[in-house]
Design a protein around this motif. Structure first.
Motif, PDB file in Angstrom:
ATOM      1  N   GLY A 135       0.822  -1.211   0.000  1.00 20.02           N
ATOM      2  CA  GLY A 135       0.000   0.000   0.000  1.00 20.02           C
ATOM      3  C   GLY A 135       0.857   1.263   0.000  1.00 20.02           C
ATOM      4  N   VAL A 136       1.943   1.226   0.750  1.00 19.50           N
ATOM      5  CA  VAL A 136       2.856   2.370   0.829  1.00 19.50           C
ATOM      6  C   VAL A 136       3.546   2.570  -0.522  1.00 19.50           C
ATOM      7  N   VAL A 137       3.985   1.469  -1.110  1.00 16.02           N
ATOM      8  CA  VAL A 137       4.665   1.546  -2.408  1.00 16.02           C
ATOM      9  C   VAL A 137       3.745   2.136  -3.468  1.00 16.02           C
ATOM     10  N   ARG A 138       2.471   1.722  -3.397  1.00 13.84           N
ATOM     11  CA  ARG A 138       1.512   2.237  -4.387  1.00 13.84           C
ATOM     12  C   ARG A 138       1.360   3.759  -4.287  1.00 13.84           C
ATOM     13  N   VAL A 139       1.287   4.262  -3.049  1.00 16.82           N
ATOM     14  CA  VAL A 139       1.142   5.712  -2.853  1.00 16.82           C
ATOM     15  C   VAL A 139       2.375   6.443  -3.386  1.00 16.82           C
ATOM     16  N   LEU A 140       3.564   5.939  -3.015  1.00 16.09           N
ATOM     17  CA  LEU A 140       4.805   6.613  -3.412  1.00 16.09           C
ATOM     18  C   LEU A 140       5.034   6.518  -4.924  1.00 16.09           C
ATOM     19  N   LEU A 141       4.703   5.351  -5.498  1.00 14.22           N
ATOM     20  CA  LEU A 141       4.855   5.181  -6.949  1.00 14.22           C
ATOM     21  C   LEU A 141       3.903   6.099  -7.711  1.00 14.22           C
ATOM     22  N   ALA A 142       2.677   6.219  -7.212  1.00  6.97           N
ATOM     23  CA  ALA A 142       1.696   7.086  -7.870  1.00  6.97           C
ATOM     24  C   ALA A 142       2.208   8.523  -7.893  1.00  6.97           C
ATOM     25  N   ASP A 143       2.836   8.956  -6.790  1.00  9.91           N
ATOM     26  CA  ASP A 143       3.421  10.305  -6.740  1.00  9.91           C
ATOM     27  C   ASP A 143       4.498  10.457  -7.811  1.00  9.91           C
ATOM     28  N   LEU A 144       5.352   9.430  -7.936  1.00  6.92           N
ATOM     29  CA  LEU A 144       6.447   9.484  -8.907  1.00  6.92           C
ATOM     30  C   LEU A 144       5.899   9.524 -10.340  1.00  6.92           C
ATOM     31  N   VAL A 145       4.832   8.778 -10.577  1.00  5.31           N
ATOM     32  CA  VAL A 145       4.214   8.786 -11.908  1.00  5.31           C
ATOM     33  C   VAL A 145       3.604  10.169 -12.172  1.00  5.31           C
ATOM     34  N   ASP A 146       2.906  10.699 -11.168  1.00  4.73           N
ATOM     35  CA  ASP A 146       2.284  12.027 -11.331  1.00  4.73           C
ATOM     36  C   ASP A 146       3.317  13.108 -11.626  1.00  4.73           C
ATOM     37  N   ARG A 147       4.491  12.972 -10.992  1.00  6.29           N
ATOM     38  CA  ARG A 147       5.527  14.002 -11.170  1.00  6.29           C
ATOM     39  C   ARG A 147       6.384  13.759 -12.400  1.00  6.29           C
ATOM     40  N   GLY A 148       6.102  12.658 -13.105  1.00  6.60           N
ATOM     41  CA  GLY A 148       6.837  12.402 -14.343  1.00  6.60           C
ATOM     42  C   GLY A 148       8.191  11.739 -14.147  1.00  6.60           C
ATOM     43  N   ASN A 149       8.446  11.213 -12.945  1.00  8.90           N
ATOM     44  CA  ASN A 149       9.721  10.538 -12.680  1.00  8.90           C
ATOM     45  C   ASN A 149       9.695   9.079 -13.129  1.00  8.90           C
ATOM     46  N   VAL A 150       8.482   8.526 -13.159  1.00  7.24           N
ATOM     47  CA  VAL A 150       8.311   7.112 -13.486  1.00  7.24           C
ATOM     48  C   VAL A 150       7.158   6.992 -14.483  1.00  7.24           C
ATOM     49  N   LEU A 151       7.327   6.083 -15.457  1.00  6.70           N
ATOM     50  CA  LEU A 151       6.243   5.781 -16.385  1.00  6.70           C
ATOM     51  C   LEU A 151       5.604   4.461 -15.980  1.00  6.70           C
ATOM     52  N   ALA A 152       4.289   4.352 -16.174  1.00  6.58           N
ATOM     53  CA  ALA A 152       3.573   3.129 -15.812  1.00  6.58           C
ATOM     54  C   ALA A 152       2.827   2.584 -17.017  1.00  6.58           C
ATOM     55  N   HIS A 153       2.785   1.286 -17.099  1.00  7.54           N
ATOM     56  CA  HIS A 153       2.047   0.635 -18.186  1.00  7.54           C
ATOM     57  C   HIS A 153       1.286  -0.557 -17.621  1.00  7.54           C
ATOM     58  N   THR A 154      -0.028  -0.479 -17.660  1.00  6.13           N
ATOM     59  CA  THR A 154      -0.848  -1.591 -17.187  1.00  6.13           C
ATOM     60  C   THR A 154      -1.106  -2.535 -18.358  1.00  6.13           C
ATOM     61  N   PRO A 155      -0.771  -3.821 -18.192  1.00  8.08           N
ATOM     62  CA  PRO A 155      -0.874  -4.745 -19.325  1.00  8.08           C
ATOM     63  C   PRO A 155      -2.304  -4.902 -19.832  1.00  8.08           C
ATOM     64  N   ASP A 156      -2.396  -5.179 -21.113  1.00  8.96           N
ATOM     65  CA  ASP A 156      -3.708  -5.365 -21.734  1.00  8.96           C
ATOM     66  C   ASP A 156      -4.518  -6.463 -21.070  1.00  8.96           C
ATOM     67  N   ARG A 157      -3.815  -7.458 -20.554  1.00 11.50           N
ATOM     68  CA  ARG A 157      -4.529  -8.598 -19.974  1.00 11.50           C
ATOM     69  C   ARG A 157      -5.384  -8.208 -18.770  1.00 11.50           C
ATOM     70  N   GLU A 158      -5.089  -7.040 -18.225  1.00 16.55           N
ATOM     71  CA  GLU A 158      -5.923  -6.572 -17.117  1.00 16.55           C
ATOM     72  C   GLU A 158      -7.321  -6.229 -17.640  1.00 16.55           C
ATOM     73  N   ARG A 159      -7.386  -6.033 -18.944  1.00 12.36           N
ATOM     74  CA  ARG A 159      -8.678  -5.625 -19.521  1.00 12.36           C
ATOM     75  C   ARG A 159      -9.295  -6.685 -20.416  1.00 12.36           C
ATOM     76  N   ASP A 160      -8.438  -7.357 -21.201  1.00 12.74           N
ATOM     77  CA  ASP A 160      -8.968  -8.307 -22.181  1.00 12.74           C
ATOM     78  C   ASP A 160      -8.579  -9.729 -21.814  1.00 12.74           C
ATOM     79  N   ARG A 161      -9.476 -10.644 -22.121  1.00 12.61           N
ATOM     80  CA  ARG A 161      -9.094 -12.049 -21.949  1.00 12.61           C
ATOM     81  C   ARG A 161      -8.236 -12.467 -23.122  1.00 12.61           C
ATOM     82  N   PRO A 162      -7.224 -13.317 -22.863  1.00 12.50           N
ATOM     83  CA  PRO A 162      -6.382 -13.757 -23.985  1.00 12.50           C
ATOM     84  C   PRO A 162      -7.203 -14.561 -24.988  1.00 12.50           C
ATOM     85  N   ASP A 163      -6.866 -14.426 -26.266  1.00  8.83           N
ATOM     86  CA  ASP A 163      -7.599 -15.171 -27.289  1.00  8.83           C
ATOM     87  C   ASP A 163      -7.021 -16.583 -27.433  1.00  8.83           C
ATOM     88  N   GLU A 164      -7.666 -17.356 -28.308  1.00  5.17           N
ATOM     89  CA  GLU A 164      -7.303 -18.764 -28.456  1.00  5.17           C
ATOM     90  C   GLU A 164      -5.838 -18.930 -28.875  1.00  5.17           C
TER      91      GLU A 164
END
Lengths: 192, 115
Positions: B73-102
Motif C-alpha cells: 500500500g505504501v509503495v503504491r502511494v509513493l509510486l503514484a506520486d512518482l508517476v504524477d511528477r513524471g519521474n516514473v512511467l507506468a504501463h498496465t498490461p492489456d490482460r488486465e482488460r482483455d481475456r487472452p484469445d485462443e
C-alpha cells in the motif's frame, strides 16, 4: 488507461492466482515453477473481526498484515506469467478482488487435512466466473486421497478439474498450470 | 537499499512514509503494472529515491514492493506520486482488460509445456 505516464514496450503479463489455506503449500508451489526465488510483499489491511474476540456492541475491526508471495515465469521476451499466492479465507477477499482482475485463472491448492479452508475462495471464484482447477497437495508424496473424493467433499462441478499434485515438484506443478490453461482454452473455444 | 525493513519490529508506522495517505493518487497501478524510471528524482525523500532506483528497468509494482521491503500500500502511494511528477512511467498490461484469445492461449500452453 492511456495518457500521461504510460509507455508501450512492457511485456504482456498473464496472472494466475494460487489460493489456499495457511500451510497448504502455496509458496512452495509458486517457488517450484518460478524463475526467481518466490518474492514476498505485505499488505496492511483492515478486516472485519473474526467474532472470537469481539467486544459486545463494538464493531470489531482490526488491521492485519497479509503476506503475498509471487513468482515469475518468462515464457518469451513479450510474455511473462505471474503466479500470486493468496490466503483462502473470506477475510482476505479484498485482496482476491484485485488479484482476479484480469487473471487468466486460478489454482485452489487444497490440503486434505483442512478442506474447509477452500470453501470461501471456491465460492468466490464460482461467483466471479474465474476459471479454476483444484490441486490437492500430497505432502508426503503418497497419493493417499482420490481426486474424486476431494471433488465430492468440495462439491465442485464436473468441468472443474481436480487433480493430485506435489507442490514441491516442478513437473507436478507444471501439470497443474497446464491443466488450468487447457481449461481456459476449452472455455474460450466453447464461447463460455 | 533501505536497511533491514523486513527484520524486527517497525519503528515507524508504514503510512508515516506517505504523510498519512493510504490511497494512491491514481488507481491504475495494479500488482502487475510495469513501471520504469525516467526523469531523475529531485526530492530529498529517501523512500521515493529508493523506489525510483528500483525502477531502473521495467519492473512490476509487486516486485518493487517486494524488493523495497515496504508494504504494498505504501509503495503504491509513493509510486503514484512518482508517476504524477513524471519521474516514473507506468504501463498496465492489456490482460488486465482483455481475456487472452485462443491463439495466445495455445502459445502459452506450448511454452509452459516446454519449461
Amino acid at each position: 488507461m492511456d495518457g500521461p505516464g504510460v509507455f508501450g514496450q512492457a511485456p504482456d503479463t498473464l496472472k494466475i492466482v494460487v489460493a489456499g489455506g495457511f500451510g497448504a503449500g502455496k509458496t512452495t508451489l509458486v517457488s517450484a515453477l518460478s524463475e526467481v526465488e518466490a518474492l514476498h510483499t505485505e499488505e496492511e489491511m483492515t478486516v472485519a473481526g473474526t467474532g472470537v474476540d469481539d467486544l459486545k456492541g463494538v464493531e470489531a475491526k482490526t488491521t492485519t498484515t497479509v503476506a503475498l508471495d509471487f513468482g515469475r515465469i518468462t515464457l518469451d521476451p513479450t510474455t511473462v506469467v505471474y503466479l500470486f499466492g493468496t490466503p483462502g479465507q473470506r477475510r482476505f477477499s479484498h485482496m482476491w478482488a484485485e488479484l482476479v482482475e484480469g487473471a487468466l485463472g486460478a489454482v485452489v491448492l487444497a490440503d486434505t487435512r483442512r478442506l474447509t479452508d477452500c470453501f470461501d475462495v471456491i465460492d468466490f471464484f464460482e461467483a466471479r466466473r474465474v476459471p479454476f482447477v483444484v490441486a490437492v497437495n500430497c505432502f508426503d508424496g503418497q497419493r493417499s486421497h482420490r481426486a474424486e473424493d476431494v471433488r465430492v467433499a468440495l462439491d465442485v462441478a464436473d468441468p472443474v478439474p481436480v487433480l493430485l499434485c506435489d507442490a514441491r515438484d516442478r513437473a507436478s506443478v507444471k501439470e497443474v498450470v497446464v491443466e488450468l490453461v487447457e481449461l481456459v482454452l476449452r472455455l474460450e473455444m466453447s464461447g463460455a | 537499499m533501505i536497511p533491514d525493513r523486513a527484520e524486527g519490529p517497525d519503528l515507524i508506522r508504514p503510512y508515516a512514509l506517505t504523510g498519512g495517505r493510504t490511497r494512491p493518487s491514481r488507481s491504475d497501478l495494479t500488482l502487475t503494472t510495469s513501471v520504469v524510471a525516467v526523469a531523475e528524482v529531485v526530492e530529498d525523500d529517501p523512500e521515493a529515491r529508493e523506489i525510483h532506483a528500483l525502477c531502473g528497468r521495467p519492473v512490476t509494482v509487486a516486485e518493487v514492493a517486494s524488493r523495497s521491503g515496504l508494504p504494498l500500500g505504501v509503495v503504491r502511494v509513493l509510486l503514484a506520486d512518482l508517476v504524477d511528477r513524471g519521474n516514473v512511467l507506468a504501463h498496465t498490461p492489456d490482460r488486465e482488460r482483455d481475456r487472452p484469445d485462443e491463439a495466445t492461449l495455445r502459445a502459452v500452453l506450448a511454452r509452459i509445456k516446454e519449461l
